[in-house]
Design a protein around this motif. Structure first.
Motif: not given
Length: 128
Positions: A39-63
Motif C-alpha cells: 500500500f506504500g512506504a512510510v518513513d517516520i523521519e519525513n512522513d510522521y504526519q501521514s500517521l499522526a493526523k489519522p491517529g488523532a482523528l481516532c481518539v475520543k475527546p478526552g482520550g
C-alpha cells in the motif's frame, strides 16, 4: 474472489480494506522507522504526519494518543511539535503532552547515544 471480502477491479491492485470510522479512549502509534508495503512506504523521519493526523482523528475527546518515534535523527521537540500540529489540523485540541522516558533499570534497555539523544521517544497527547 475466494470469499475474502475484497474484490479486484480490472487492472487495479488489491485495495486496502474498508473499515468503519470509530473512536477510542487510547490510540497507540508505534510505527517502524521505515517500511514498505503493497500500500506504500512510510518513513517516520519525513512522513510522521501521514500517521499522526489519522491517529488523532481516532481518539475520543478526552482520550489519549500515545505516539512513539524510534529515529535518533528526529529531535524530541520537533517531533512533539509535528504531532501536536497534526492533531490541531485534524480539529483536535491538544490538552496536554507528557513525554515518557525510561528511567532506572529501563535505561539499559533504551540507552542514549553518545551525543545524549535517545532514539526511542514516547509521548502521551491528551486530546479534546
Amino acid at each position: 474472489g475466494r470469499g475474502r471480502g475484497r474484490e479486484r477491479g480490472r487492472g487495479s491492485e488489491l485495495a486496502p480494506p474498508i473499515v468503519e470510522r470509530a473512536t477510542f479512549d487510547v490510540v497507540v502509534l508505534d510505527p517502524p522507522t521505515s517500511t514498505k508495503t503493497k500500500f506504500g512506504a512510510v518513513d517516520i523521519e519525513n512522513d510522521y504526519q501521514s500517521l499522526a493526523k489519522p491517529g488523532a482523528l481516532c481518539v475520543k475527546p478526552g482520550g489519549v494518543l500515545v505516539a512513539t518515534n524510534h529515529s535518533a535523527k528526529v529531535e524530541l521537540d520537533d517531533w512533539l511539535d509535528i504531532v501536536s500540529r497534526c492533531a490541531t489540523k485534524a480539529g483536535r485540541e491538544v490538552l496536554s503532552v507528557e513525554t515518557i522516558a525510561p528511567d532506572g533499570a529501563d535505561d539499559d534497555d533504551f540507552p542514549a547515544l553518545d551525543d545524549g539523544r535517545r532514539p526511542l521517544k514516547v509521548a502521551a497527547f491528551t486530546l479534546g
